[in-house]
Design a protein around this motif. Structure first.
Motif, PDB file in Angstrom:
ATOM      1  N   THR A 129     -12.807   3.314  24.499  1.00 41.26           N
ATOM      2  CA  THR A 129     -12.406   2.697  23.238  1.00 41.26           C
ATOM      3  C   THR A 129     -13.509   1.819  22.651  1.00 41.26           C
ATOM      4  O   THR A 129     -13.351   1.286  21.560  1.00 41.26           O
ATOM      5  CB  THR A 129     -11.148   1.839  23.439  1.00 41.26           C
ATOM      6  OG1 THR A 129     -11.423   0.857  24.448  1.00 41.26           O
ATOM      7  CG2 THR A 129      -9.960   2.701  23.849  1.00 41.26           C
ATOM      8  N   GLU A 130     -14.618   1.665  23.386  1.00 43.65           N
ATOM      9  CA  GLU A 130     -15.736   0.830  22.924  1.00 43.65           C
ATOM     10  C   GLU A 130     -16.339   1.451  21.664  1.00 43.65           C
ATOM     11  O   GLU A 130     -16.620   2.641  21.608  1.00 43.65           O
ATOM     12  CB  GLU A 130     -16.814   0.746  24.000  1.00 43.65           C
ATOM     13  CG  GLU A 130     -17.978  -0.124  23.657  1.00 43.65           C
ATOM     14  CD  GLU A 130     -17.716  -1.599  23.908  1.00 43.65           C
ATOM     15  OE1 GLU A 130     -18.422  -2.404  23.295  1.00 43.65           O
ATOM     16  OE2 GLU A 130     -16.821  -1.917  24.701  1.00 43.65           O
ATOM     17  N   LEU A 131     -16.518   0.630  20.656  1.00 41.04           N
ATOM     18  CA  LEU A 131     -17.106   1.091  19.407  1.00 41.04           C
ATOM     19  C   LEU A 131     -18.604   0.859  19.441  1.00 41.04           C
ATOM     20  O   LEU A 131     -19.075  -0.249  19.709  1.00 41.04           O
ATOM     21  CB  LEU A 131     -16.498   0.330  18.224  1.00 41.04           C
ATOM     22  CG  LEU A 131     -17.032   0.675  16.848  1.00 41.04           C
ATOM     23  CD1 LEU A 131     -16.717   2.130  16.496  1.00 41.04           C
ATOM     24  CD2 LEU A 131     -16.429  -0.255  15.804  1.00 41.04           C
ATOM     25  N   ILE A 132     -19.354   1.898  19.207  1.00 39.33           N
ATOM     26  CA  ILE A 132     -20.814   1.802  19.167  1.00 39.33           C
ATOM     27  C   ILE A 132     -21.248   2.108  17.741  1.00 39.33           C
ATOM     28  O   ILE A 132     -20.888   3.142  17.181  1.00 39.33           O
ATOM     29  CB  ILE A 132     -21.481   2.787  20.146  1.00 39.33           C
ATOM     30  CG1 ILE A 132     -21.074   2.462  21.575  1.00 39.33           C
ATOM     31  CG2 ILE A 132     -22.999   2.744  19.987  1.00 39.33           C
ATOM     32  CD1 ILE A 132     -21.554   3.482  22.587  1.00 39.33           C
ATOM     33  N   LYS A 133     -21.985   1.170  17.158  1.00 44.94           N
ATOM     34  CA  LYS A 133     -22.484   1.367  15.812  1.00 44.94           C
ATOM     35  C   LYS A 133     -23.975   1.631  15.868  1.00 44.94           C
ATOM     36  O   LYS A 133     -24.700   0.941  16.567  1.00 44.94           O
ATOM     37  CB  LYS A 133     -22.215   0.137  14.948  1.00 44.94           C
ATOM     38  CG  LYS A 133     -20.755  -0.117  14.688  1.00 44.94           C
ATOM     39  CD  LYS A 133     -20.578  -1.313  13.799  1.00 44.94           C
ATOM     40  CE  LYS A 133     -19.107  -1.558  13.531  1.00 44.94           C
ATOM     41  NZ  LYS A 133     -18.916  -2.688  12.613  1.00 44.94           N
ATOM     42  N   ILE A 134     -24.400   2.613  15.132  1.00 44.62           N
ATOM     43  CA  ILE A 134     -25.817   2.946  15.034  1.00 44.62           C
ATOM     44  C   ILE A 134     -26.198   2.832  13.566  1.00 44.62           C
ATOM     45  O   ILE A 134     -25.580   3.454  12.703  1.00 44.62           O
ATOM     46  CB  ILE A 134     -26.114   4.362  15.566  1.00 44.62           C
ATOM     47  CG1 ILE A 134     -25.704   4.463  17.036  1.00 44.62           C
ATOM     48  CG2 ILE A 134     -27.583   4.696  15.381  1.00 44.62           C
ATOM     49  CD1 ILE A 134     -25.790   5.858  17.605  1.00 44.62           C
TER      50      ILE A 134
END
Length: 164
Positions: A15-20
């Motif tokens: 569920t971890e959100l990773i933004k690039i």
């Protein structure tokens, strides 16, 4: 996940959100040099990148020109130290183009290494080094490396700056 077979892959919750964040320069300054790199993972690919002297020119441009106002970007200074520690040379022609593009210098101005050092030293004389340290502390393990950050430190290491 990028590397599902690696041990670390299971340590990040699904569920971890990773933004690039991608930034695309649609009008890049001239005289950058490039290198091609080939990598095998996640599947074989080729990428064209700025070479180290051109990247260093970009970082020096950021140190000189970034308007820090109330929040010093210590990361710029940290990266500057990183490039110097590696013995990296600076692509002066590319740096000059960057400074021209941002109207920091005029077309008729030359940019010898001596002038680059003077521009950097002028910036270092106005840096709040405590604020710069605070900006990078969350990202580094050994916080003691920041103890020497001062105008005097940055002026002295800038003498090591060399051209391509």
């Amino acid at each position: 996940m990028f590397y599902p077979d690696e041990k670390r892959a299971g340590t990040v919750p699904r569920t971890e959100l990773i933004k690039i964040k991608f930034e695309v320069d649609v009008n890049p300054p001239r005289y950058a040099s490039f290198e091609r790199k080939y990598r095998l993972r996640p599947s074989p690919y080729e990428v064209q990148l700025y070479d180290v002297p051109s990247l260093f020119a970009g970082k020096i441009h950021a140190v000189i020109c970034r308007s820090w106002q109330n929040r010093v970007k210590g990361r710029d200074l940290y990266d500057y130290v990183f490039y110097l520690a590696k013995g990296s040379a600076v692509n002066q022609k590319h740096l000059r183009e960057r400074l021209l593009q941002t109207a920091y210098i005029d077309e008729d101005e030359t940019l010898p290494l001596k002038k680059i050092k003077a521009l950097l030293n002028e910036k270092f004389s106005n840096v709040d080094f405590e604020q710069a340290k605070a900006d990078v502390i969350p990202f580094i393990k050994n916080k003691a490396v920041l103890d020497i950050w001062s105008e005097r430190f940055f002026r002295q290491i800038t003498e090591e700056l060399k051209d391509v």
